[in-house]
Design an enzyme around this catalytic site. Structure first.
Site, PDB file in Angstrom:
ATOM      1  N   GLN A 102      64.194  36.928  37.284  1.00 21.22           N
ATOM      2  CA  GLN A 102      65.645  36.779  37.251  1.00 21.22           C
ATOM      3  C   GLN A 102      66.069  35.775  36.186  1.00 21.22           C
ATOM      4  O   GLN A 102      67.084  35.953  35.515  1.00 21.22           O
ATOM      5  CB  GLN A 102      66.158  36.336  38.623  1.00 21.22           C
ATOM      6  CG  GLN A 102      67.634  35.974  38.668  1.00 21.22           C
ATOM      7  CD  GLN A 102      68.539  37.147  38.388  1.00 21.22           C
ATOM      8  OE1 GLN A 102      68.130  38.293  38.513  1.00 21.22           O
ATOM      9  NE2 GLN A 102      69.766  36.860  37.998  1.00 21.22           N
ATOM     10  N   GLU A 103      65.267  34.732  36.011  1.00 27.54           N
ATOM     11  CA  GLU A 103      65.633  33.695  35.050  1.00 27.54           C
ATOM     12  C   GLU A 103      65.435  34.128  33.598  1.00 27.54           C
ATOM     13  O   GLU A 103      66.285  33.874  32.751  1.00 27.54           O
ATOM     14  CB  GLU A 103      64.805  32.427  35.320  1.00 27.54           C
ATOM     15  CG  GLU A 103      65.079  31.756  36.648  1.00 27.54           C
ATOM     16  CD  GLU A 103      66.447  31.073  36.704  1.00 27.54           C
ATOM     17  OE1 GLU A 103      67.160  31.075  35.689  1.00 27.54           O
ATOM     18  OE2 GLU A 103      66.792  30.551  37.777  1.00 27.54           O
ATOM     19  N   SER A 104      64.305  34.761  33.309  1.00 26.51           N
ATOM     20  CA  SER A 104      63.975  34.982  31.890  1.00 26.51           C
ATOM     21  C   SER A 104      63.374  36.336  31.580  1.00 26.51           C
ATOM     22  O   SER A 104      63.036  36.593  30.430  1.00 26.51           O
ATOM     23  CB  SER A 104      62.965  33.922  31.444  1.00 26.51           C
ATOM     24  OG  SER A 104      61.692  34.160  32.043  1.00 26.51           O
TER      25      SER A 104
END
Length: 500
Positions: free
Chosen positions: A308-310
């Protein structure tokens, strides 16, 4: 009549064999009244494996119907004993012979069913939907399928929708479940099929080339089935129990737990995620496992946060300066002792440490999985803003310890009339809701793939063997930059273990 009896009756066998078989079956019948069930101390349930009903994950057995049955058995003060059938045909056969007290088959009340079984709706509505492979023409109605064959599982909710219409054929496939039907639609072997809408939602991400064409009939509640041979004491007790769960909000909470993070999946997002599972995740899987173990968390959850972050890119950088695979801010990295945010190992180590710290701040009284969902929201928007939303929730007379209630109030933190009443003020409160939803869905996929590898996974790997596209940077893990690029990420996948 069972297949065993049909075979015996058609052959010149000795009558004593038939009598012996009947006696053997009779001896296996179950107590038929609630009091007899309590006396025996066991509630016998027959079901089939399906993510919508019953399945065994890394943390044990779960599923919407299973969780209800477990609670019902506890209410009765008896042991829950589950027998897993191959398909609905076996479930119906066992119930017809009174060999189980309850059948969980994912069926709704349909014409003729209540003539053979007692039927009790359980709170989840679904409908029969026609699906197709996106390489074929999308039909708008059954009339456009003239000359085509519709494929479906046996003893389903679907056949009674088809009996009054001509011009096309349908074929049932014993031995194949809904996932098997969808896998064959994905490959193009079955251009058109019919499945239940809830099973499509739960499996959609694994079959990105499968699309919904149209629905047959209206949504109907799925039900538990009880043998007609029982008296009504057990079904009456079950009905009263479900009414109690509906009144106290437990039914709604269970529905949110298993279905609340499911949205219509974007075709590109699903293919991209599965592509990265096969091409990026293997580079970092050992790191996720090692540092998740050190922090006492499920590595698939840590990996889902990283995606989700990267999108699992160690060199990701956002416009606000957060960076790395876990998109840590400079202050967060310094606080948890991380020197190089662009180093994948340090970033994953830092993300695991930070999430565990956030998780530890969530009150112990909040049970799982809600505690983890609150921790994810706090990881994204900050603990103070989460507490503001929980206070708003409580002020509105809802439960501040229940995620399904609090997620309604988080978006209000972006509206002046609401955030001016809070301690920490403005926040882009819709973003942690999407953040949690996405991670729950990502986790769900990773858990199912790693728990039980199947040929279907190999099929998916072939389907998503595509050129890697350029993707936007991921969003950050705290309020200083969360959501700057959230809208660029696929918001149609997300997940967490239902057993957390």
């Amino acid at each position: 009549m069972s297949r065993l009896f049909s075979t015996i009756a058609s052959a010149p066998m000795v009558a004593s064999l038939v009598i012996s078989a009947v006696l053997a079956l009779t001896a296996c019948s179950r107590p038929t009244t609630l009091q007899e069930i309590r006396n025996e101390g066991v509630l016998h349930v027959i079901t089939r494996e399906s993510p919508s009903i019953y399945y065994e994950g890394r943390n044990g057995v779960t599923g919407y119907d299973y969780e209800l049955a477990k609670r019902f058995a506890n209410e009765l003060g008896v042991e829950l004993r589950v027998r897993v059938a191959d398909d609905n045909t076996e479930i119906l056969s066992v119930l017809s012979r009174d060999f189980a007290h309850i059948g969980m088959a994912g069926l709704s009340d349909q014409p003729g069913l209540d003539n053979q079984y007692r039927v009790l709706p359980t709170g989840i509505a679904a409908q029969s939907v026609v699906v197709y492979n996106r390489d074929f023409d999308r039909p708008e109605s059954l009339g456009e399928l003239e000359g085509q064959t519709l494929h479906l599982v046996p003893d389903s909710n679907h056949e009674h929708h088809l009996s009054d219409v001509s011009g096309y054929r349908w074929r049932v496939h014993p031995g194949i479940d809904a996932a098997g039907i969808l896998a064959r639609v994905e490959s193009g072997e079955f251009p058109y099929a019919i499945v239940s809408s809830n099973e499509l939602e739960l499996n959609q991400v694994f079959y990105p080339k499968v699309k919904e064409a149209f629905a047959l009939g209206n949504p109907e509640e799925l039900a538990w089935l009880f043998p007609k041979g029982q008296d009504k004491t057990l079904i009456t007790a079950a009905n009263q129990f479900l009414q109690k769960l509906q009144a106290d909000g437990t039914l709604a909470q269970l529905a949110e737990r298993f279905y609340g993070h499911l949205e219509q999946l974007n075709y590109v997002g699903a293919r991209t995620f599965m592509h990265h599972v096969n091409n990026r995740l293997p580079k970092y899987e050992d790191l996720f496992q090692d540092y998740a173990d050190q922090s006492g968390m499920d590595w698939r959850l840590l990996a889902a946060i990283g995606y989700q972050e990267s999108h699992w890119r160690p060199n990701a950088v956002s416009p606000t300066g957060v960076r790395g695979l876990m998109m840590l801010t400079r202050n967060t990295a310094s606080y948890i002792g991380i020197n190089n945010r662009m180093d994948a190992e340090e970033s994953i180590q830092g993300g695991a440490r930070y999430f565990q710290m956030v998780h530890d701040k969530i009150p112990d009284r909040i049970p799982e999985p809600d505690r983890t969902w609150f921790a994810l929201a706090s990881y994204n928007v900050g603990f103070g803003h989460l507490e503001d939303a929980r206070r708003l929730t409580e002020g509105a007379g809802k439960n501040p310890d229940r995620w399904m209630d609090v997620k309604e109030f988080l978006p209000l933190l972006a509206q002046k009339e609401w955030y001016q009443k809070t301690r920490f003020g403005y926040a882009r409160g819709h973003e942690p809701v999407l953040y949690v939803q996405n991670i729950r869905r990502y986790y769900d996929v990773l858990a199912r793939i790693t728990d039980r590898p199947t040929p279907d996974t190999e099929t998916i790997a072939e389907v998503v063997n595509m050129e890697e596209s350029t993707l936007p940077d991921g969003s950050s893990n705290d309020s200083e930059s969360s959501g700057d690029i959230q809208a660029s990420l696929p918001a149609d996948l997300g997940l967490i273990p239902p057993t957390l």
